[in-house]
Structures are given as structure tokens and as C-alpha cells.
Design an enzyme around this catalytic site. Structure first.
Site, mmCIF file in Angstrom:
data_model
loop_
_atom_site.group_PDB
_atom_site.id
_atom_site.type_symbol
_atom_site.label_atom_id
_atom_site.label_comp_id
_atom_site.label_asym_id
_atom_site.label_seq_id
_atom_site.Cartn_x
_atom_site.Cartn_y
_atom_site.Cartn_z
ATOM 1 N N LYS A 43 30.823 3.518 14.322
ATOM 2 C CA LYS A 43 31.018 2.068 14.196
ATOM 3 C C LYS A 43 29.702 1.319 14.442
ATOM 4 O O LYS A 43 29.335 0.432 13.671
ATOM 5 C CB LYS A 43 32.053 1.588 15.223
ATOM 6 C CG LYS A 43 32.104 0.073 15.344
ATOM 7 C CD LYS A 43 33.098 -0.396 16.378
ATOM 8 C CE LYS A 43 32.538 -0.503 17.764
ATOM 9 N NZ LYS A 43 31.834 -1.755 18.056
ATOM 10 N N ASN A 44 29.018 1.702 15.534
ATOM 11 C CA ASN A 44 27.831 0.925 15.904
ATOM 12 C C ASN A 44 26.689 1.080 14.909
ATOM 13 O O ASN A 44 25.767 0.276 14.893
ATOM 14 C CB ASN A 44 27.362 1.291 17.316
ATOM 15 C CG ASN A 44 28.292 0.692 18.366
ATOM 16 O OD1 ASN A 44 29.064 -0.221 18.059
ATOM 17 N ND2 ASN A 44 28.244 1.212 19.579
ATOM 18 N N ARG B 281 39.458 -1.972 17.194
ATOM 19 C CA ARG B 281 38.104 -2.375 16.820
ATOM 20 C C ARG B 281 37.206 -1.155 16.668
ATOM 21 O O ARG B 281 36.243 -1.196 15.907
ATOM 22 C CB ARG B 281 37.490 -3.273 17.908
ATOM 23 C CG ARG B 281 38.043 -4.683 17.932
ATOM 24 C CD ARG B 281 37.220 -5.528 18.882
ATOM 25 N NE ARG B 281 35.816 -5.208 18.722
ATOM 26 C CZ ARG B 281 34.953 -5.021 19.718
ATOM 27 N NH1 ARG B 281 35.329 -5.153 20.961
ATOM 28 N NH2 ARG B 281 33.696 -4.724 19.479
ATOM 29 N N ARG C 135 25.390 -10.484 28.251
ATOM 30 C CA ARG C 135 24.872 -10.005 26.969
ATOM 31 C C ARG C 135 24.032 -11.042 26.225
ATOM 32 O O ARG C 135 24.416 -11.540 25.165
ATOM 33 C CB ARG C 135 26.010 -9.482 26.087
ATOM 34 C CG ARG C 135 26.745 -8.346 26.752
ATOM 35 C CD ARG C 135 27.764 -7.710 25.857
ATOM 36 N NE ARG C 135 27.187 -6.661 25.027
ATOM 37 C CZ ARG C 135 27.908 -5.902 24.207
ATOM 38 N NH1 ARG C 135 29.191 -6.113 24.088
ATOM 39 N NH2 ARG C 135 27.339 -4.969 23.501
ATOM 40 N N CYS D 287 30.529 -12.121 26.680
ATOM 41 C CA CYS D 287 31.645 -11.284 26.280
ATOM 42 C C CYS D 287 32.183 -10.596 27.510
ATOM 43 O O CYS D 287 31.630 -10.722 28.595
ATOM 44 C CB CYS D 287 31.247 -10.311 25.187
ATOM 45 S SG CYS D 287 30.585 -8.815 25.816
ATOM 46 N N ASP E 207 28.792 3.529 27.043
ATOM 47 C CA ASP E 207 30.091 3.548 26.367
ATOM 48 C C ASP E 207 30.955 4.743 26.778
ATOM 49 O O ASP E 207 32.145 4.778 26.471
ATOM 50 C CB ASP E 207 29.890 3.600 24.847
ATOM 51 C CG ASP E 207 29.482 2.251 24.280
ATOM 52 O OD1 ASP E 207 29.706 1.236 24.951
ATOM 53 O OD2 ASP E 207 28.952 2.229 23.157
HETATM 54 C C1 UD1 Z 1 24.605 -1.546 24.327
HETATM 55 C C2 UD1 Z 1 24.208 -0.116 24.653
HETATM 56 C C3 UD1 Z 1 24.633 0.731 23.483
HETATM 57 C C4 UD1 Z 1 26.140 0.541 23.272
HETATM 58 C C5 UD1 Z 1 26.487 -0.934 23.068
HETATM 59 C C6 UD1 Z 1 27.979 -1.213 22.957
HETATM 60 C C7 UD1 Z 1 22.276 0.684 25.896
HETATM 61 C C8 UD1 Z 1 20.802 0.548 26.141
HETATM 62 N N1 UD1 Z 1 22.797 -0.063 24.935
HETATM 63 O O1 UD1 Z 1 23.928 -1.939 23.157
HETATM 64 O O2 UD1 Z 1 24.317 2.088 23.721
HETATM 65 O O3 UD1 Z 1 26.579 1.285 22.180
HETATM 66 O O4 UD1 Z 1 25.999 -1.664 24.163
HETATM 67 O O5 UD1 Z 1 28.645 -1.040 24.147
HETATM 68 O O6 UD1 Z 1 22.936 1.460 26.543
HETATM 69 N N2 UD1 Z 1 19.648 -7.624 26.942
HETATM 70 C C9 UD1 Z 1 18.989 -8.786 27.271
HETATM 71 N N3 UD1 Z 1 18.508 -9.577 26.255
HETATM 72 C C10 UD1 Z 1 18.669 -9.250 24.935
HETATM 73 C C11 UD1 Z 1 19.349 -8.067 24.612
HETATM 74 C C12 UD1 Z 1 19.829 -7.262 25.646
HETATM 75 O O7 UD1 Z 1 18.823 -9.119 28.444
HETATM 76 O O8 UD1 Z 1 18.223 -10.023 24.062
HETATM 77 C C13 UD1 Z 1 20.160 -6.719 28.027
HETATM 78 C C14 UD1 Z 1 21.665 -6.551 28.000
HETATM 79 O O9 UD1 Z 1 22.329 -7.578 28.692
HETATM 80 C C15 UD1 Z 1 21.832 -5.194 28.638
HETATM 81 C C16 UD1 Z 1 20.589 -4.431 28.173
HETATM 82 O O10 UD1 Z 1 19.651 -5.421 27.777
HETATM 83 O O11 UD1 Z 1 21.795 -5.293 30.034
HETATM 84 C C17 UD1 Z 1 20.832 -3.484 27.011
HETATM 85 O O12 UD1 Z 1 21.459 -4.221 25.976
HETATM 86 P P1 UD1 Z 1 21.485 -3.776 24.459
HETATM 87 O O13 UD1 Z 1 21.054 -2.360 24.330
HETATM 88 O O14 UD1 Z 1 20.779 -4.778 23.645
HETATM 89 O O15 UD1 Z 1 23.008 -3.945 24.151
HETATM 90 P P2 UD1 Z 1 23.727 -3.484 22.871
HETATM 91 O O16 UD1 Z 1 22.853 -3.515 21.681
HETATM 92 O O17 UD1 Z 1 24.995 -4.216 22.873
#
Ligand code: UD1
Length: 430
Positions: free
Chosen positions: A22-23, A402, A125, A120, A310
Site C-alpha cells: 500500500k505505502n 484501508r 505528523r 492524525c 508499523d
Molecule cells: C512513517 C514510517 C513508515 C511507515 C509510515 C506509516 C519511519 C521512519 N517512517 O512514514 O515506515 O510506513 O509512517 O505508518 O518509520 N516528521 C517531521 N516533519 C516532516 C515529516 C516527518 O517532523 O515533515 C517526523 C514524523 O512526525 C515522525 C518522523 O519524522 O516522527 C518520521 O516520519 P515519516 O517517515 O515522514 O513518516 P511517514 O512517511 O508517515
């Protein structure tokens, strides 16, 4: 709203085919906006999230065709022209990954207006890293009334971007924008998740010049135009890991096919340490537990190749029945223990302090009504339900829909007693 009822206590025996990730699929779908030619994605999961993103892409000008090809489910996405560069709040709010259309829209049309995704269920996030990276590529970004207004009328320009910490979303988003920028972009401290490599492989098939995906340094040499391509979505490592935990908690022997054991190496190592027998096969892995009680094992979530955030909730479900204590540290998201009170309803003994949960294994779980709070928490309740005595009913299963394709069918084919109760049958908890 639908519910899922599980009567626990049956071992699982058989084979489970793993779907496309999915991701990955949702970022690949966003990549289709970068070209006026068709992008054909095979091994596509059919999920609420992919359908939903398809609808947003149609609003932007894409034609989205879903079909059953010789390699299973396929989606063909074709955007001859961007008819609107607006992604409204009501669509982005429902699925965070919709935000990833921002980069491709700026790259292709020089402007975009995309709603901020908002918070969320699993924490704040933020998207500050995404926006800083787009600015570094020369976009002007203004925020008003919950929207990002982005402009790059003369196109994006390559730059060196060093992320202060690893972000999967920001790495993917920057890659999506940089492939059409003028000159070279270097991403430092980039995420290394298999979904990043998958996105880069698809972009390369579309004519992009990308090197180093899957390592912390990715180099992109911008090209003027991308073309169409056919690309196969990588297997879903989170579905793989969740079914591995399901097989281990229920006992028996299950083979997961159409997937890769190396995508979940950190989980395999911890499960093996806990006493699960895992054997790698050509296209997946076999999980076996012969009835002996597992041992409590500690984990800490980390960016890939570390233990995936995850898979924290599924692994915690497994640990509820292990012998001894297991310490589970969540380092990626601040609010990702919402499954704990629900697992406790089934009889688990877990205490949480900050980002750390202590799971003291109990001799047995008992079925109860529980509430799904987010996607990964929901699957942990199904996993626990497979081992609980009596019936577990998981409410709000739209979270599961989802991210898990044909969940009940895949588990019941291996002997699980699991069924969906449609919203109209016997009332609803919501
Ligand atoms: C994250 C997971 C991913 C998982 C997905 C869905 C990690 C590193 N990433 O990806 O493996 O599949 O959730 O559950 O494990 N952050 C900021 N600013 C930004 C973007 C991110 O502060 O602009 C922080 C987030 O709050 C979090 C960390 O960085 O604490 C990692 O986030 P990120 O990898 O971007 O999240 P996803 O892409 O959702």
C-alpha cells in the site's frame, strides 16, 4: 459500519499470498502525474486508500482504469493534461498520502494549491521537511487558511538537501519533485525503506535519472520530461510481518508467498529469538510454532532496516502471550500505543510510560469487544483475537480496509474462524 468477529484458538495451516505494498502503491500513483503518458502499475493492492487516491487523481485530470491483467490486479493511470492543481481539504484530510501530489503538481505545472493534511490519530505528523525540501528546490511556498500555495513558474532547480532526521514521506516527496528539476539534486540522510527503492525504480523506468535509492544518499539528475512505463509494485512488508505474527500467535504452519523475507529482517530476528521457527523460501517465508510458549523479547522501532513502527502493534500482540517481560520502545511516533487499552480488554498485562510499553506475558487472552483506532493497531487486535478464548469483535474495521486486502478471506483460507459482520447486521458500536 462493519465489524470483524474472530473465534480464537485454532492453529493456522496453509498459504497466504501477500499483496503489493500500500505505502508504495500510493506514491507510485502520485508519480503518474509527472508524465502525460500512461503509467501501468501491476501487483496493485485493491484497498480503500488506493481507490480514494484514484478519485483525487481523477479530479486533477487523470484517467484511472483498474483491471485484472495476466499478472493480477493492475491500474493504468494517464494524465494527458493537469486540469486542476488543487487538492482540497476534504480529500487530503481523508488520506494523508494525498499530500504527496504537491511535488508532482509543482514539477509538472509550476504551481499547486494543496491542503495541509492536519494531525492524525498517531501523533502530530508534521510536513515541515517536505515543504523545506520543495523550497530548497526553488518553489515559493505560502501557507494560508490550511492550504499550501506553491509556485515555481520557471521550474524547479536541483539542490543539495540534508534531512535533519529520516523521513520516509519527505524523501519520497522530494524525489517526486526532483526528477523534473533542472540540474542535480542530492538527498542526504534519505530514508532507505524498500518503498523508496520501489519509487525510484518506477521513476527510472519512466526515464528519470536516479542513483543510490535504498542508501542514505540519493542523487537525481533532472530530466526535461518523463515517459510512460510498466512497473510492478513491491510486496507489502507490513502485511507480511502482520501475517507472520498472526501465524506465530495462532500456532501451526503458514507459508507467506509473493513476498520477501529480507524486507522484514528485524522482525524475523526478533521472532526467532522469541522461539518461532522461520524458514525462507524462494518467494517468501514459512512460519511455524509447535505449541511451545514463546519467550518475551524487547524491541525498539527504527527507520528501515530497523524494526518497523508499523509492526510494533502486531509484535506487541504476539508478546502478550510470551513467557516473561517484553519492553517495546516506540521512537518514530509519539502516540502509537492506542492498541494497549484494547489489548488489555482481552486480558493482556501492559503498562505504558512515555514511549515505552512493558508487556508481561499472560497465560491466556479472552475474547471481548474491542475498538480499532488506526490501521496498525487494528491488525494487532485481530492477531490477539486469533489466540483469545471465545469471540473477539473488532469494531470500526474501516481502518483495516484501508490497508489489508481480503483480510478475512486470507486468514480463513488457513483455518481461522473469522467473519465480517456487515453494518446492518445486529446494530453498530459507532
Ligand atoms: C512513517 C514510517 C513508515 C511507515 C509510515 C506509516 C519511519 C521512519 N517512517 O512514514 O515506515 O510506513 O509512517 O505508518 O518509520 N516528521 C517531521 N516533519 C516532516 C515529516 C516527518 O517532523 O515533515 C517526523 C514524523 O512526525 C515522525 C518522523 O519524522 O516522527 C518520521 O516520519 P515519516 O517517515 O515522514 O513518516 P511517514 O512517511 O508517515
Amino acid at each position: 459500519m462493519d465489524r470483524i468477529a474472530i473465534t480464537g484458538g485454532r492453529p493456522l495451516e496453509g498459504e497466504i499470498p501477500i499483496s503489493g505494498a500500500k505505502n508504495s502503491a500510493i506514491k507510485l500513483m502520485a508519480a503518474s502525474l509527472l508524465t502525460d503518458a500512461p503509467l501501468r502499475l501491476t501487483n496493485m493492492p485493491r484497498l480503500a486508500d488506493t481507490r480514494f487516491l484514484g478519485r483525487l487523481l481523477e479530479r486533477l485530470g487523470a484517467r484511472v482504469v483498474e483491471l485484472e491483467g495476466d499478472q493480477g490486479a493492475e491500474t493504468i493511470l494517464h494524465t494527458p493534461e493537469i486540469v486542476s492543481a488543487l487538492a482540497p481539504y476534504d480529500l487530503v484530510r481523508q488520506m494523508r498520502a494525498s499530500f504527496n501530489v504537491l511535488g508532482p503538481l509543482i514539477a509538472r505545472t509550476g504551481q499547486a494549491k494543496v491542503s495541509l493534511p492536519g494531525g492524525c490519530a498517531i501523533g502530530a505528523r508534521p510536513v515541515d521537511l517536505h515543504l523545506k525540501a520543495l523550497e530548497a528546490l526553488g518553489a515559493t511556498i505560502d501557507l494560508h487558511e490550511g492550504y499550501v500555495y506553491a509556485q515555481a513558474p520557471r521550474g524547479l532547480k536541483g539542490a543539495t538537501i540534508k534531512f535533519p532526521f529520516v523521513s520516509v514521506g519527505a524523501t519520497e516527496h522530494t524525489l517526486l519533485a526532483a526528477v523534473l528539476a533542472d540540474g542535480e539534486t542530492v538527498l542526504e540522510n534519505a530514508a532507505c525503506e524498500p518503498e523508496i527503492t520501489d519509487l525510484a525504480d518506477c521513476l527510472i523506468a519512466m526515464g528519470a535519472k536516479v542513483e543510490g535509492a535504498g542508501t542514505p544518499t540519493i542523487r537525481v539528475m533532472g530530466v526535461a520530461k518523463l515517459h510512460g512505463a510498466t512497473h510492478r509494485v513491491v510486496p507489502d512488508r507490513i502485511e507480511t510481518g502482520a501475517f507472520a505474527c498472526a501465524a506465530a500467535i495462532a500456532g501451526g504452519e503458514v507459508t507467506l508467498t509473493n513476498t520477501r523475507a529480507d524486507y522484514i529482517r528485524a522482525l524475523v530476528d526478533k521472532m526467532t529469538a522469541a522461539g518461532v521457527e522461520i524458514t525462507e523460501t524462494n518467494d517468501g517465508l514459512t512460519i511455524k510454532r509447535n505449541g511451545a510458549r514463546l519467550k518475551g523479547v524487547d524491541i525498539e522501532t527504527e527507520p528501515y532496516p530497523g524494526f518497523a513502527t508499523d509492526l510494533q502493534a502486531p509484535f506487541m500482540a504476539l508478546m502478550t502471550l510470551a513467557d516473561g517481560e517484553s519492553v517495546i520502545r516506540e521512537t518514530i511516533f509519539e502516540n502509537r500505543f492506542m492498541h494497549v487499552p484494547e489489548l488489555t480488554r482481552l486480558g493482556a498485562d501492559i503498562s505504558v510510560q512515555g514511549g515505552e510499553a512493558r508487556v508481561r506475558g499472560v497465560a491466556g487472552l479472552t475474547g471481548a469487544q474491542v475498538m480499532a483506532t488506526d490501521l496498525r493497531a487494528s491488525i494487532s487486535l485481530v492477531i490477539a483475537g486469533l489466540a483469545a478464548k471465545g469471540e473477539t469483535v473488532v469494531n470500526r474495521v474501516y481502518h483495516l480496509d484501508r490497508g489489508f486486502e481480503r483480510l478475512e478471506q486470507k486468514l480463513s483460507a488457513c483455518g481461522a474462524q473469522i467473519r465480517r459482520i456487515r453494518g446492518s447486521e445486529g446494530g453498530d458500536e459507532d
